[in-house]
Design a protein around this motif. Sequence first.
Motif, short mmCIF file in Angstrom:
data_model
loop_
_atom_site.label_atom_id
_atom_site.label_comp_id
_atom_site.label_asym_id
_atom_site.label_seq_id
_atom_site.Cartn_x
_atom_site.Cartn_y
_atom_site.Cartn_z
N GLY A 81 -11.02 4.24 1.41
CA GLY A 81 -9.69 4.81 1.61
C GLY A 81 -8.58 4.13 0.83
N ILE A 82 -8.88 3.02 0.19
CA ILE A 82 -7.87 2.30 -0.59
C ILE A 82 -7.62 3.03 -1.91
CG2 ILE A 82 -7.41 0.17 -1.89
CD1 ILE A 82 -8.82 -1.37 0.29
N SER A 83 -6.35 3.19 -2.26
CA SER A 83 -5.99 3.77 -3.56
C SER A 83 -5.92 2.66 -4.59
CB SER A 83 -4.63 4.48 -3.47
OG SER A 83 -4.74 5.64 -2.68
N LEU A 84 -6.41 2.97 -5.79
CA LEU A 84 -6.40 2.03 -6.92
C LEU A 84 -5.25 2.41 -7.83
CD1 LEU A 84 -10.23 2.12 -7.50
CD2 LEU A 84 -8.92 0.32 -6.37
N LEU A 85 -4.46 1.42 -8.23
CA LEU A 85 -3.21 1.66 -8.93
C LEU A 85 -3.13 0.94 -10.27
CD1 LEU A 85 -0.98 0.82 -5.82
CD2 LEU A 85 -1.82 3.07 -6.47
N VAL A 86 -2.38 1.54 -11.19
CA VAL A 86 -2.03 0.87 -12.44
C VAL A 86 -0.51 1.00 -12.61
CG1 VAL A 86 -4.23 1.26 -13.60
CG2 VAL A 86 -2.40 2.91 -13.90
N ASP A 87 0.05 0.10 -13.37
CA ASP A 87 1.47 0.15 -13.67
C ASP A 87 1.70 1.18 -14.78
OD1 ASP A 87 4.14 -0.34 -14.47
OD2 ASP A 87 3.96 -2.44 -13.89
N GLY A 142 -14.34 -5.69 -15.95
CA GLY A 142 -13.31 -6.70 -16.19
C GLY A 142 -11.90 -6.23 -15.89
N SER A 143 -11.70 -4.92 -15.76
CA SER A 143 -10.36 -4.40 -15.43
C SER A 143 -9.99 -4.78 -14.01
CB SER A 143 -10.32 -2.87 -15.53
OG SER A 143 -10.48 -2.46 -16.85
N ALA A 144 -8.74 -5.18 -13.82
CA ALA A 144 -8.22 -5.51 -12.50
C ALA A 144 -7.27 -4.41 -12.08
CB ALA A 144 -7.52 -6.86 -12.52
N LEU A 145 -7.52 -3.84 -10.91
CA LEU A 145 -6.70 -2.75 -10.40
C LEU A 145 -5.98 -3.18 -9.14
CD1 LEU A 145 -9.35 0.08 -10.84
CD2 LEU A 145 -7.35 -0.32 -12.28
N GLU A 146 -4.70 -2.88 -9.08
CA GLU A 146 -3.91 -3.14 -7.87
C GLU A 146 -4.33 -2.14 -6.81
OE1 GLU A 146 -1.84 -5.67 -7.35
OE2 GLU A 146 -2.12 -6.41 -9.38
N THR A 147 -3.97 -2.41 -5.56
CA THR A 147 -4.30 -1.49 -4.47
C THR A 147 -3.05 -1.19 -3.66
OG1 THR A 147 -4.77 -3.11 -2.73
CG2 THR A 147 -6.56 -2.60 -4.30
N ASP A 148 -3.17 -0.17 -2.81
CA ASP A 148 -2.06 0.19 -1.94
C ASP A 148 -2.15 -0.49 -0.57
OD1 ASP A 148 -4.20 1.59 -0.89
OD2 ASP A 148 -3.08 3.46 -0.60
N MET A 153 6.74 1.68 -12.11
CA MET A 153 6.17 2.62 -11.18
C MET A 153 4.65 2.46 -11.22
SD MET A 153 6.20 6.79 -11.41
CE MET A 153 7.63 7.16 -10.47
N ARG A 154 4.05 2.45 -10.03
CA ARG A 154 2.60 2.34 -9.95
C ARG A 154 2.00 3.72 -9.72
NH1 ARG A 154 0.87 -2.53 -6.27
NH2 ARG A 154 1.28 -0.98 -4.68
N LEU A 155 0.92 4.00 -10.45
CA LEU A 155 0.28 5.31 -10.40
C LEU A 155 -1.13 5.18 -9.85
CD1 LEU A 155 1.27 6.40 -13.99
CD2 LEU A 155 2.41 7.00 -11.87
N VAL A 156 -1.54 6.15 -9.04
CA VAL A 156 -2.88 6.16 -8.48
C VAL A 156 -3.85 6.67 -9.54
CG1 VAL A 156 -4.37 7.15 -6.70
CG2 VAL A 156 -2.00 6.56 -6.14
N VAL A 157 -4.90 5.89 -9.81
CA VAL A 157 -5.92 6.31 -10.77
C VAL A 157 -7.24 6.60 -10.08
CG1 VAL A 157 -4.89 5.16 -12.76
CG2 VAL A 157 -6.55 3.92 -11.34
N GLY A 158 -7.34 6.26 -8.80
CA GLY A 158 -8.56 6.52 -8.06
C GLY A 158 -8.40 6.14 -6.60
N ARG A 159 -9.33 6.63 -5.81
CA ARG A 159 -9.36 6.29 -4.39
C ARG A 159 -10.80 5.91 -4.06
NH1 ARG A 159 -5.85 7.33 -0.17
NH2 ARG A 159 -6.82 7.48 1.84
N ILE A 160 -10.95 4.81 -3.34
CA ILE A 160 -12.28 4.32 -2.99
C ILE A 160 -12.86 5.17 -1.87
CG2 ILE A 160 -13.61 2.36 -2.15
CD1 ILE A 160 -11.48 0.53 -3.43
N GLY A 161 -14.07 5.66 -2.11
CA GLY A 161 -14.78 6.47 -1.12
C GLY A 161 -15.80 5.62 -0.39
N ARG A 162 -16.87 6.27 0.01
CA ARG A 162 -17.87 5.59 0.81
C ARG A 162 -18.74 4.66 -0.02
NH1 ARG A 162 -22.57 9.89 2.13
NH2 ARG A 162 -23.07 10.34 -0.01
#
Length: 170
Positions: free
Chosen positions: A77-83, A34-40, A1-10
Motif C-alpha cells: 500500500g505504500i506509494s513510491l515517489l520521485v522528485d 540501486g535506485s532509491a525511492l521516497e515513500t508516502d 513536488m513529489r510524484l507517484v511512480v508506483g504503489r507497492i502491492g502484495r
Amino acid sequence: MRLVVGRIGRAHGIRGDVAIDVRTDTPEERFTVGSALETDRSGVGPLTIGSVRVHSGRLLVRFKGVADRDAAEGLRGISLLVDSEDLPPTGDPDEFHDHELIGLTAVTTGGEEVGTVGDVLHHAQDLLVLSVPGGREVLVPFVTELVPEVDVPGGRIVLDPPPGLLDLAD
C-alpha cells in the motif's frame, strides 16, 4: 513536488519480492537496481531497489533490507515517489509531465480566465481537472481540439470549449 511512480502491492514468494502497480510511463528508468525511492509513509524510506524482474506481466521488485515475505507484506500500500525536478524533459513539444500542467491557469480563446489545472487523470482519455470558482471541478479532455495551446513558461493553457462544457458543474 513529489510524484507517484508506483504503489507497492502484495508480496510475491518468500524472499521479499513485491508486485508494483506501476504509475509511470518510464518504469525502465524509475525501477532500476540501486535506485532509491521516497515513500508516502512516515518512517519508511527511502527504499533502495535490490533487484527487478518481470513475472507474468507484473513488475516485481525486491528492496534492500527486505529479506522475507512478512517484511514485504509490511510495505503493501505504500506509494513510491520521485522528485519532479529529477524528471528529464519529454523532448516532445506536445507531451508534458503532469507536474508541468498542474497549477497552470486555464483561459478561453477569448481570454476569459476560467480556473486552474488541479490534476491530470489518465484513463482511456487524459483529462484535465480544472478547479473553477466556487470550489467546483470540471473535467476537460486533454485533446488539441479543446486545448489548442499549452504555455508552460507563461503559466497558462488555452481552452476552446464547446458550449456547455464549462457550465456542467453549475
